[in-house]
Enzyme design. Structure first.
Site, PDB file in Angstrom:
ATOM      1  N   CYS A 258       2.054  -8.522  -0.165  1.00  0.00           N
ATOM      2  CA  CYS A 258       3.286  -8.860   0.225  1.00  0.00           C
ATOM      3  C   CYS A 258       3.602 -10.377  -0.042  1.00  0.00           C
ATOM      4  CB  CYS A 258       3.874  -8.694   1.728  1.00  0.00           C
ATOM      5  SG  CYS A 258       3.091  -9.764   2.667  1.00  0.00           S
ATOM      6  N   HIS A 307       4.352 -10.373   7.426  1.00  0.00           N
ATOM      7  CA  HIS A 307       5.021  -9.501   6.212  1.00  0.00           C
ATOM      8  C   HIS A 307       5.966 -10.180   5.751  1.00  0.00           C
ATOM      9  CE1 HIS A 307       5.118  -6.101   3.670  1.00  0.00           C
ATOM     10  NE2 HIS A 307       6.459  -6.135   3.554  1.00  0.00           N
ATOM     11  N   HIS A 319       9.914  -5.023  -1.627  1.00  0.00           N
ATOM     12  CA  HIS A 319       8.673  -5.703  -1.281  1.00  0.00           C
ATOM     13  C   HIS A 319       7.362  -4.955  -1.665  1.00  0.00           C
ATOM     14  CE1 HIS A 319       7.997  -3.345   2.838  1.00  0.00           C
ATOM     15  NE2 HIS A 319       8.787  -2.502   1.849  1.00  0.00           N
TER      16      HIS A 319
END
Length: 343
Positions: A258, A307, A319
């Site tokens: 991420c 994240h 993402h």
């Protein structure tokens, strides 16, 4: 004449115990016969467990990324310190050589001046204290000795710093190995659960996942306004790698985690941001209302900020979700939103 004894009757207590045991055995047998075999976890239960394991793996991955970033920084700092120490030692040697030449010249003339004897002492500070009472030192000699003293102190400090950083580096490498093992363990556990599912169940999950991704993509593209500036360039870079696989610890160009995706994308726009999601959370202006988000803003998820993705408009994010997926669009509501960050 043989005696005829009446057989001994079991005691009332023993009869009671045996009867109770027999009854229990019968009951257990009946229960075992009637009990349903242990039920296999449902597809939804397996998915929930797998998702949780992937979340834990990503938490460990971001800590792993942080340790790797720290390791790289320490290695560069140690290299610089060692270079400085080497150069400093050369300069110190040259200064000492010049003092030695002065002593040798005086020796050839028949004697060494007392000031030069002090000049070559093992303790330059002590020499300066004693020499301050003498008028035999030239200003050049005093200046040279001061340089020797300062260089010795600087070298001692740099060597101490290098030693501390080497110890820190060893600890960081130990932490790296631990985090890698933790990530690999979580991923292996998740894969074991996935392997327990039937082919049909896996196909159904994959199909549902694909439908959700297509819906998010349509929603994002239908509302995305033209994005300008560096954030727009970074977002465009992220769009260019849609479909690239998620790989923990990866930061492009062929695979990403991420924060690897977001840091790589901003680098393509000429902006350096930190490597981890936690550090990226403090890299710009925070935006706490989803309604105030703009396309290209970073979006931070989970209370521990493990994240990160790009806001894609219309309640969607772009993402790198987790192991087993690719860079893609997804609803912002699929994860606990914390805030946005405008770089």
């Amino acid at each position: 004449m043989a005696s005829h004894r009446r057989p001994k009757q079991p005691s009332r207590t023993r009869v009671t115990v045996l009867t109770t045991a027999a009854a229990a055995a019968v009951a257990l047998s009946a229960n075992a016969a009637n009990a349903a075999p242990s039920e296999k976890p449902s597809k939804g239960e397996v998915k929930a467990k797998v998702d949780k394991l992937y979340e834990q793996a990503e938490q460990a991955t971001e800590k792993l990324n942080g340790a790797e970033e720290k390791q790289d920084k320490l290695e560069k700092e140690i290299s610089t310190l060692q270079d400085n120490v080497a150069r400093g030692q050369e300069e110190l040697n040259e200064l000492r050589d010049s003092l030695g030449l002065a002593a040798a010249a005086q020796y050839r003339t028949g004697s060494i001046d007392p000031s030069v004897q002090l000049f070559l002492s093992a303790d330059p500070d002590d020499y300066l204290d004693k020499a301050s009472t003498m008028d035999q030192l030239s200003s050049q000699q005093v200046e040279t000795l001061k340089k020797v003293t300062e260089k010795q102190r600087a070298l001692a400090q740099q060597r101490s710093e290098a030693t501390e950083k080497l110890e820190d580096l060893a600890d960081t490498r130990t932490e790296l190995a631990k985090k890698k093992k933790e990530v690999q363990g979580k991923l292996a556990e998740a894969q074991k659960l996935l392997n327990s599912m039937t082919a049909a169940e896996k196909a159904a999950l994959a199909a549902a996942d694909a439908r959700a991704t297509r819906a998010s993509e349509r929603s994002a593209l239908s509302s995305a306004a033209a994005v300008t500036g560096r954030a727009g360039s970074a977002y465009a870079a992220a769009q260019s790698v849609i479909g690239s696989p998620y790989v923990y610890g990866a930061s492009g160009p062929g695979s990403f985690d991420c924060s690897g995706l977001t840091s790589w994308a901003f680098a393509q726009a000429g902006i350096t941001i930190p490597r981890t999601s936690q550090a990226q959370a403090s890299a710009g202006t925070r935006i706490y209302s989803q309604s105030d988000l703009q396309v290209g803003d970073l979006v931070i998820f989970y209370s521990d900020q493990h994240h990160v993705g790009f806001y894609a408009g219309n309640g969607q994010v772009l993402h790198a979700p987790r192991t087993g997926t690719v860079v893609r669009y997804e609803s912002i509501d699929n994860m606990p939103f914390q805030f946005g960050v405008r770089i």
